[in-house]
Design a protein around this motif. Structure first.
Motif, mmCIF file in Angstrom:
data_model
loop_
_atom_site.group_PDB
_atom_site.id
_atom_site.type_symbol
_atom_site.label_atom_id
_atom_site.label_comp_id
_atom_site.label_asym_id
_atom_site.label_seq_id
_atom_site.Cartn_x
_atom_site.Cartn_y
_atom_site.Cartn_z
ATOM 1 N N TYR A 127 6.989 -1.101 10.797
ATOM 2 C CA TYR A 127 8.197 -0.508 10.228
ATOM 3 C C TYR A 127 8.951 -1.530 9.375
ATOM 4 O O TYR A 127 9.493 -1.178 8.322
ATOM 5 N N PHE A 128 8.983 -2.790 9.816
ATOM 6 C CA PHE A 128 9.670 -3.814 9.032
ATOM 7 C C PHE A 128 8.996 -4.052 7.687
ATOM 8 O O PHE A 128 9.630 -4.504 6.749
ATOM 9 N N ASP A 129 7.710 -3.758 7.591
ATOM 10 C CA ASP A 129 6.981 -3.929 6.335
ATOM 11 C C ASP A 129 6.813 -2.611 5.587
ATOM 12 O O ASP A 129 5.968 -2.495 4.707
ATOM 13 N N ILE A 130 7.608 -1.603 5.917
ATOM 14 C CA ILE A 130 7.435 -0.271 5.334
ATOM 15 C C ILE A 130 7.653 -0.277 3.822
ATOM 16 O O ILE A 130 7.071 0.536 3.114
ATOM 17 N N GLU A 131 8.458 -1.215 3.331
ATOM 18 C CA GLU A 131 8.697 -1.285 1.893
ATOM 19 C C GLU A 131 7.440 -1.721 1.145
ATOM 20 O O GLU A 131 7.225 -1.346 -0.001
ATOM 21 N N LYS A 132 6.598 -2.512 1.798
ATOM 22 C CA LYS A 132 5.381 -3.018 1.163
ATOM 23 C C LYS A 132 4.267 -1.979 1.154
ATOM 24 O O LYS A 132 3.428 -1.963 0.271
ATOM 25 N N VAL A 133 4.238 -1.124 2.180
ATOM 26 C CA VAL A 133 3.169 -0.134 2.311
ATOM 27 C C VAL A 133 3.808 1.240 2.444
ATOM 28 O O VAL A 133 4.565 1.490 3.365
ATOM 29 N N SER A 134 3.502 2.120 1.521
ATOM 30 C CA SER A 134 4.083 3.464 1.573
ATOM 31 C C SER A 134 2.976 4.497 1.761
ATOM 32 O O SER A 134 2.778 5.376 0.946
ATOM 33 N N ASP A 135 2.253 4.381 2.853
ATOM 34 C CA ASP A 135 1.164 5.293 3.166
ATOM 35 C C ASP A 135 1.605 6.226 4.292
ATOM 36 O O ASP A 135 1.680 5.813 5.452
ATOM 37 N N ARG A 138 -0.814 6.597 7.314
ATOM 38 C CA ARG A 138 -0.807 5.451 8.220
ATOM 39 C C ARG A 138 0.465 5.438 9.061
ATOM 40 O O ARG A 138 0.428 5.131 10.249
ATOM 41 N N LEU A 139 1.594 5.789 8.459
ATOM 42 C CA LEU A 139 2.843 5.865 9.204
ATOM 43 C C LEU A 139 2.724 6.879 10.346
ATOM 44 O O LEU A 139 3.160 6.612 11.466
ATOM 45 N N ALA A 140 2.125 8.017 10.075
ATOM 46 C CA ALA A 140 1.943 9.031 11.119
ATOM 47 C C ALA A 140 1.100 8.489 12.269
ATOM 48 O O ALA A 140 1.413 8.701 13.440
#
Length: 169
Positions: A127-135, A138-140
């Protein structure tokens, strides 16, 4: 030709519990690997903390928490497996209460609780790296994984409680 007495088969099966000992020794040695990794990651984090932003610092700390939870999980497996399959541990008064005499219901809950904790820490680090990865897929998965273990924990707790209630005392 006569079949061997059932006592020999029973004795062989009973003795086979010692075949678990090499696995437990291997897990004990894995604790040293985890300690080495923890120390290495801690030193790396300590040396880089001035250059890191707070997200990366917290992620580094969460990785250390992950290693600590994994070490706890391995310790639970070692102690409870030894006591359940090989020999009772003579508990001392200064030992933690939950370390020995863990039945399978408690073992399952502790194992799944540790896995949920590890998965939750990983989800928080992601979650802290959510800005780097917007998939979104994968979040689900990152969110569903710990929730799945929580659901399994609840089902096992209910099954254990129902099983204990139906046993005559």
């Amino acid at each position: 030709m006569t079949w061997p007495d059932g006592r020999y088969i029973q004795a062989s099966i009973f003795f086979s519990r010692w075949l678990i000992a090499p696995f437990l020794i291997g897990l004990l040695l894995c604790q040293f690997l985890l300690m080495y990794r923890f120390g290495s990651d801690f030193i790396t984090l300590m040396l880089q903390v001035r250059k890191l932003d707070w997200h990366d610092t917290v992620t580094g700390v969460l990785n250390l928490v992950d290693l600590a939870l994994t070490a706890n999980l391995v310790l639970i497996v070692i102690v409870s497996s030894y006591e359940n399959f090989i020999r009772r541990i003579d508990a001392r008064p200064d030992w933690p209460e939950g370390l020995t005499q863990v039945d399978f219901g408690e073992l399952k809950q502790k194992l799944l609780g540790s896995v949920v904790g590890i998965a939750a820490v990983d989800a928080l680090a992601w979650y802290f790296d959510i800005e780097k990865v917007s998939d979104p897929t994968r979040l689900a998965w990152v969110l569903a994984f710990p929730l799945m273990f929580v659901a399994v924990m609840l089902l096992l707790a209910i099954a254990d409680r129902l099983g204990r209630r139906s046993k005559p005392e």
